[in-house]
Design a protein around this motif. Structure first.
Motif, PDB file in Angstrom:
ATOM      1  N   THR A 165       4.487   4.875   7.356  1.00 22.98           N
ATOM      2  CA  THR A 165       3.637   4.198   6.375  1.00 22.98           C
ATOM      3  C   THR A 165       2.187   4.285   6.857  1.00 22.98           C
ATOM      4  N   ALA A 166       1.691   5.498   6.893  1.00 22.97           N
ATOM      5  CA  ALA A 166       0.343   5.794   7.377  1.00 22.97           C
ATOM      6  C   ALA A 166      -0.339   6.695   6.367  1.00 22.97           C
ATOM      7  N   THR A 167      -1.657   6.601   6.295  1.00 20.98           N
ATOM      8  CA  THR A 167      -2.427   7.280   5.252  1.00 20.98           C
ATOM      9  C   THR A 167      -2.188   8.777   5.229  1.00 20.98           C
ATOM     10  N   ASN A 168      -2.205   9.415   6.421  1.00 17.26           N
ATOM     11  CA  ASN A 168      -2.103  10.875   6.443  1.00 17.26           C
ATOM     12  C   ASN A 168      -0.733  11.373   5.985  1.00 17.26           C
ATOM     13  N   TYR A 169       0.281  10.538   6.004  1.00 21.06           N
ATOM     14  CA  TYR A 169       1.597  10.922   5.494  1.00 21.06           C
ATOM     15  C   TYR A 169       1.773  10.443   4.049  1.00 21.06           C
ATOM     16  N   ASN A 222      -6.411   3.568 -20.008  1.00 20.59           N
ATOM     17  CA  ASN A 222      -5.215   3.151 -19.276  1.00 20.59           C
ATOM     18  C   ASN A 222      -5.501   3.266 -17.785  1.00 20.59           C
ATOM     19  N   ILE A 223      -4.875   2.397 -17.014  1.00 19.07           N
ATOM     20  CA  ILE A 223      -5.084   2.391 -15.567  1.00 19.07           C
ATOM     21  C   ILE A 223      -3.751   2.291 -14.856  1.00 19.07           C
ATOM     22  N   VAL A 224      -3.604   3.084 -13.795  1.00 18.59           N
ATOM     23  CA  VAL A 224      -2.531   2.875 -12.832  1.00 18.59           C
ATOM     24  C   VAL A 224      -3.211   2.535 -11.510  1.00 18.59           C
ATOM     25  N   LEU A 225      -2.946   1.340 -11.024  1.00 18.65           N
ATOM     26  CA  LEU A 225      -3.515   0.875  -9.756  1.00 18.65           C
ATOM     27  C   LEU A 225      -2.412   0.807  -8.716  1.00 18.65           C
ATOM     28  N   THR A 226      -2.679   1.366  -7.544  1.00 20.76           N
ATOM     29  CA  THR A 226      -1.661   1.332  -6.500  1.00 20.76           C
ATOM     30  C   THR A 226      -2.333   1.482  -5.137  1.00 20.76           C
ATOM     31  N   THR A 227      -1.518   1.766  -4.136  1.00 22.13           N
ATOM     32  CA  THR A 227      -1.985   1.986  -2.777  1.00 22.13           C
ATOM     33  C   THR A 227      -1.030   2.960  -2.108  1.00 22.13           C
ATOM     34  N   ASP A 228      -1.333   3.341  -0.872  1.00 18.54           N
ATOM     35  CA  ASP A 228      -0.473   4.302  -0.188  1.00 18.54           C
ATOM     36  C   ASP A 228       0.522   3.632   0.754  1.00 18.54           C
ATOM     37  N   HIS A 229       0.167   2.477   1.280  1.00 20.01           N
ATOM     38  CA  HIS A 229       1.056   1.732   2.180  1.00 20.01           C
ATOM     39  C   HIS A 229       0.458   0.346   2.358  1.00 20.01           C
ATOM     40  N   GLY A 230       1.221  -0.563   2.944  1.00 18.05           N
ATOM     41  CA  GLY A 230       0.711  -1.886   3.267  1.00 18.05           C
ATOM     42  C   GLY A 230       0.516  -2.027   4.770  1.00 18.05           C
ATOM     43  N   SER A 231       0.494  -3.269   5.236  1.00 21.48           N
ATOM     44  CA  SER A 231       0.355  -3.531   6.663  1.00 21.48           C
ATOM     45  C   SER A 231       1.100  -4.813   6.993  1.00 21.48           C
ATOM     46  N   VAL A 232       1.429  -4.992   8.268  1.00 19.51           N
ATOM     47  CA  VAL A 232       2.169  -6.173   8.696  1.00 19.51           C
ATOM     48  C   VAL A 232       1.450  -6.789   9.890  1.00 19.51           C
ATOM     49  N   ARG A 233       1.471  -8.110   9.955  1.00 19.82           N
ATOM     50  CA  ARG A 233       0.893  -8.777  11.129  1.00 19.82           C
ATOM     51  C   ARG A 233       1.906  -8.693  12.267  1.00 19.82           C
ATOM     52  N   VAL A 234       1.527  -7.960  13.316  1.00 18.18           N
ATOM     53  CA  VAL A 234       2.470  -7.702  14.412  1.00 18.18           C
ATOM     54  C   VAL A 234       2.441  -8.860  15.403  1.00 18.18           C
ATOM     55  N   LYS A 235       3.637  -9.227  15.881  1.00 20.33           N
ATOM     56  CA  LYS A 235       3.746 -10.409  16.749  1.00 20.33           C
ATOM     57  C   LYS A 235       4.537 -10.130  18.027  1.00 20.33           C
ATOM     58  N   ARG A 236       5.492  -9.169  17.977  1.00 21.87           N
ATOM     59  CA  ARG A 236       6.373  -8.960  19.127  1.00 21.87           C
ATOM     60  C   ARG A 236       6.164  -7.577  19.727  1.00 21.87           C
ATOM     61  N   PRO A 237       5.880  -7.502  21.035  1.00 22.87           N
ATOM     62  CA  PRO A 237       5.682  -6.197  21.673  1.00 22.87           C
ATOM     63  C   PRO A 237       7.009  -5.488  21.921  1.00 22.87           C
ATOM     64  N   SER A 238       6.985  -4.185  21.822  1.00 24.51           N
ATOM     65  CA  SER A 238       8.163  -3.346  22.100  1.00 24.51           C
ATOM     66  C   SER A 238       7.744  -2.257  23.084  1.00 24.51           C
ATOM     67  N   LYS A 239       8.331  -2.255  24.263  1.00 24.75           N
ATOM     68  CA  LYS A 239       7.948  -1.276  25.284  1.00 24.75           C
ATOM     69  C   LYS A 239       8.434   0.119  24.902  1.00 24.75           C
ATOM     70  N   ASN A 272      -4.265   0.949   1.735  1.00 21.33           N
ATOM     71  CA  ASN A 272      -3.688  -0.068   2.627  1.00 21.33           C
ATOM     72  C   ASN A 272      -3.717  -1.463   2.008  1.00 21.33           C
ATOM     73  N   MET A 273      -3.211  -1.611   0.792  1.00 23.23           N
ATOM     74  CA  MET A 273      -3.215  -2.900   0.096  1.00 23.23           C
ATOM     75  C   MET A 273      -1.794  -3.429  -0.026  1.00 23.23           C
ATOM     76  N   ARG A 274      -1.548  -4.554   0.561  1.00 20.32           N
ATOM     77  CA  ARG A 274      -0.239  -5.200   0.471  1.00 20.32           C
ATOM     78  C   ARG A 274      -0.030  -5.806  -0.918  1.00 20.32           C
ATOM     79  N   TYR A 275       1.228  -6.117  -1.239  1.00 20.59           N
ATOM     80  CA  TYR A 275       1.517  -6.713  -2.537  1.00 20.59           C
ATOM     81  C   TYR A 275       0.854  -8.080  -2.679  1.00 20.59           C
ATOM     82  N   ASP A 276       0.815  -8.887  -1.602  1.00 17.43           N
ATOM     83  CA  ASP A 276       0.183 -10.200  -1.718  1.00 17.43           C
ATOM     84  C   ASP A 276      -1.327 -10.079  -1.894  1.00 17.43           C
ATOM     85  N   GLN A 277      -1.926  -9.018  -1.348  1.00 16.26           N
ATOM     86  CA  GLN A 277      -3.353  -8.811  -1.580  1.00 16.26           C
ATOM     87  C   GLN A 277      -3.620  -8.448  -3.043  1.00 16.26           C
TER      88      GLN A 277
END
Length: 514
Positions: free
Chosen positions: A266-270, A405-422, A235-240
């Motif tokens: 974009t979840a770990t189990n997938y 040699n190293i390959v560093l990556t992540t499985d997905h990122g995250s977003v700061r949520v601001k707007r609710p959706s019913k 869960n590491m974003r590009y800016d992180q």
């Protein structure tokens, strides 16, 4: 208020033209003739900057420096000397001077040093704002073009660059940037909606995605003689990544710094299971019916990564000796450090490090962490602080001592949520805030990307009438029951599972030892 400068030199009268020049430029300069006078002045007044002659009778410049630092440890000090002896420079730098000038100095040299030390933040801020203003129009035009996957990666990297640069200044341009980034995310989700299903079918200009990441980015390095480390920070974003990149750059030469596209959800189990298996979720379920665990079923969703990876290597006809380490707590991290020297006997070493994901979840639940990581800049800072003091960083220092040699990556990122959706669904609908899997889902069309024919999205289908919906941009799903409570609780938290630049365009870096 004029910045105050203290200048100590036993030949201070000869420096009157320099002092007058600084005063004309708006600086208040107090001249003194000795180190003793300089120390006395520092006891009774505050100075923004101090110039010290190194070779004064009585107390030398270095002796004066030490005593002033005991009184005013934070004041910047510039050492001025006639000598170019290296040991003097070393002594001065080791004593924490801020700059070093060799006599004879001219007024412009002195002014440059003053500006560098006193006006640096203001000048840098003004330059950043000016540069972003110049780039704003070009970037806006780019983001409104019909972009390829690689062009979206390049555009997102540019957005991250400006986000981090503008974060260095208290500027109104950050509001302009936030609006530009929101527009970018809107365009990006439309791009994903238009192309995602085609990519999964292998059609069109398909990018590197979770299920073919290993083949494209890791497998080619396995033919090289050095041991290979495949490191996934969950869960590491590009800016992180950009926040911790300087620490990696101290240890390794970075060959490639790019991003790839996470699958949905974009979840770990997938996404992470797709990385290790080289398969899409429905293909994993079909090949490993006893190991795949659906969202609504009990049990851990990422307990079989090593088995998936072994099968993946077997299908690739790679009979490779490898190690697999999953770090989920501090004790496991310390064990990794203790055992890291033994890993170079393996051709391939896989390390999964779960901290950033834990930080994201803890931030949602704990008020103190919410305050420490209230926005993206603070979230990056907290990530960088963790990494610098983590067992992972200690392990990397040991790894860097050998040719690897190293390959560093992540499985997905995250977003700061601001707007609710019913959203409304039956009792078996999944609980994730950024995607839902269930029957008879009721939602606002423009706020989601829906996949109703699950075979097209290569998604497991537990029920004939089930579908998946993914929240776009910065929306998060909320049920009508207790609506206001959950909106207030989850708003401005970092979530993953849906469609956004931050969740789907995620870093993949290749590097080798220096």
């Amino acid at each position: 208020m004029q910045p105050k400068i203290l200048w100590a030199d036993d030949e201070i009268d000869l420096l009157k033209p320099h002092i007058l020049f600084l005063k004309e430029k708006g600086y208040d300069v107090l001249p003194v003739h000795s180190g003793t006078e300089a120390i006395d002045e520092c006891r009774h007044a505050f100075f923004d900057l101090i110039f010290l002659d190194e070779n004064m009778p009585g107390l030398t410049g270095l002796e004066t420096l030490t005593r002033i630092k005991a009184i005013r440890p934070d004041v910047p000090i510039v050492m001025i000397t006639k000598s170019e002896e290296e040991f003097l420079m070393d002594d001065a730098i080791g004593s924490q001077i801020s700059d070093y000038l060799i006599k004879p100095v001219n007024p412009k040299q002195v002014l440059l040093s003053v500006k560098k030390l006193l006006d640096n933040k203001r000048l840098v801020s003004e330059k950043i704002v000016m540069s972003y203003q110049q780039d704003f129009g070009r970037l806006s035009m780019t983001l409104n073009d019909s972009l390829s996957p690689d062009e979206w990666i390049e555009a997102y990297q540019k957005l991250v660059y400006w986000e981090m640069e503008l974060g260095k200044s208290a500027s109104e341009m950050r509001d302009v940037f936030d609006a530009q980034k929101t527009d970018a995310n809107s365009n990006f989700t439309r791009f994903i909606e238009k192309n995602y299903i085609s990519w999964l079918k292998g059609e069109g200009d398909a990018p590197v995605m979770s299920n073919n990441l290993f083949v494209n980015k890791v497998l080619p390095l396995m033919d090289q003689p050095e041991p290979l480390y495949f490191i996934i920070i969950d869960n590491m974003r590009y800016d992180q990544w950009k926040a911790i990149q300087p620490k990696f750059a101290e240890l390794f030469r970075i060959n490639e710094d790019t991003a790839y596209f996470s699958i949905l959800p974009t979840a770990t189990n997938y996404a992470r299971n797709a990385i290790f298996s080289g398969l899409l979720p429905s293909e994993i379920e079909k090949r490993f019916p006893n190991l795949w665990v659906n969202d609504e079923e009990e049990g851990g969703k990422n307990l079989h990564e090593e088995e998936f990876f072994k099968d993946h290597l077997s299908r690739l006809k790679k009979d490779t000796k490898f190690s697999y380490q999953k770090i989920t707590n501090l004790d496991a991290g310390k064990n990794l450090v203790d055992n890291i020297a033994n890993l170079n006997s393996y051709k391939l070493n896989v390390i999964v490090y779960n901290f950033v994901d834990l930080l994201s979840h803890v931030r949602t639940e704990m008020e103190v962490i919410k305050e420490l990581a209230e926005d993206e800049a603070a979230y990056r800072s907290l990530t960088a602080s963790w990494f610098e003091h983590s067992p992972l960083y200690e392990a990397l220092k040991i790894i860097a001592e050998k040719k690897v040699n190293i390959v560093l990556t992540t499985d997905h990122g995250s977003v700061r949520v601001k707007r609710p959706s019913k959203i409304v669904g039956d009792r078996n609908t999944t609980t994730n805030l950024r995607y839902k899997n269930g029957k008879n889902l009721n939602y606002t069309d423009k706020e989601v990307f829906a996949i109703k024919k699950l075979q097209y999205g290569f998604l497991p289908q537990q029920h004939l009438s089930s579908s998946y919906v993914f929240a776009k941009e910065d929306y998060f799903f909320v049920y009508p029951n207790n609506y206001n409570y959950f909106v207030n609780f989850y708003k401005n938290t970092f979530q993953h599972g849906g469609m956004s630049l931050e969740e789907m365009l995620i870093p993949v870096i290749t590097m080798h030892s220096k």
